[in-house]
Design a protein around this motif. Sequence first.
Motif, PDB file in Angstrom:
ATOM      1  N   GLY A  54       0.810  -1.212   0.000  1.00 12.28           N
ATOM      2  CA  GLY A  54       0.000   0.000   0.000  1.00 12.28           C
ATOM      3  C   GLY A  54       0.843   1.261   0.000  1.00 12.28           C
ATOM      4  O   GLY A  54       1.960   1.287   0.511  1.00 12.28           O
ATOM      5  N   ARG A  64      -4.520   1.019  -0.527  1.00 16.62           N
ATOM      6  CA  ARG A  64      -4.195  -0.275  -1.133  1.00 16.62           C
ATOM      7  C   ARG A  64      -5.038  -0.585  -2.357  1.00 16.62           C
ATOM      8  O   ARG A  64      -4.583  -1.245  -3.270  1.00 16.62           O
ATOM      9  CB  ARG A  64      -4.359  -1.395  -0.117  1.00 16.62           C
ATOM     10  CG  ARG A  64      -3.336  -1.289   1.005  1.00 16.62           C
ATOM     11  CD  ARG A  64      -3.385  -2.455   1.929  1.00 16.62           C
ATOM     12  NE  ARG A  64      -2.860  -3.629   1.243  1.00 16.62           N
ATOM     13  CZ  ARG A  64      -3.106  -4.863   1.636  1.00 16.62           C
ATOM     14  NH1 ARG A  64      -3.856  -5.098   2.678  1.00 16.62           N
ATOM     15  NH2 ARG A  64      -2.609  -5.880   0.965  1.00 16.62           N
ATOM     16  N   ASP A 122       5.277  -2.933  -4.343  1.00 22.32           N
ATOM     17  CA  ASP A 122       4.054  -2.449  -4.972  1.00 22.32           C
ATOM     18  C   ASP A 122       4.301  -2.045  -6.428  1.00 22.32           C
ATOM     19  O   ASP A 122       3.470  -2.309  -7.297  1.00 22.32           O
ATOM     20  CB  ASP A 122       3.466  -1.266  -4.196  1.00 22.32           C
ATOM     21  CG  ASP A 122       2.879  -1.685  -2.863  1.00 22.32           C
ATOM     22  OD1 ASP A 122       2.521  -2.875  -2.709  1.00 22.32           O
ATOM     23  OD2 ASP A 122       2.773  -0.830  -1.969  1.00 22.32           O
TER      24      ASP A 122
END
Length: 164
Positions: A54, A64, A122
């Motif tokens: 996130g 997220r 991410d």
Amino acid sequence: MRRRTVTAGNLDEILQATAPAQASEQAAATPAAAPPRRENQGLRTEFEFELPRGYVDDEGTVHRHGSMRLATARDELRPQIDLRVKENPAYLSVVLLSQVITRLGNITDVHAGIVERMYATDVAFLQDFYRRVNSEGHTRAAVTCPHCEGGFEVDLSGGRLGES
């Protein structure tokens, strides 16, 4: 043959000048000759995702859930003329992702600065998600269970186990 220098400021001008003359063709066609439009063609253009860690904004809020749209040719061309990409080719994925991510939590203006501040896991997830969506047309991945070695498919778009 005449060469042109392309900059971010005149990319739209060049794309318009080199675009086919669709407007004149559409104006020449009569409305009665046009086939009826179907509203839903079944093409999915936006995909939801859930980041593994996130993005943490300045207030400490973790974002997220988000969505990514399909990339256009312009999305892939525009980073090529970006000075940051010319100085550092690895920056291409940051610029490209910032153009196709439409929402991240409650953030709707996703820019390169936000992608820069994301965790590496991410960014790697988003790069793979981008490739799957734009190359393969879906968000599913084939996986193998490490215990029973059975094969099955998972959806990378963020669904929880047991949800459909």
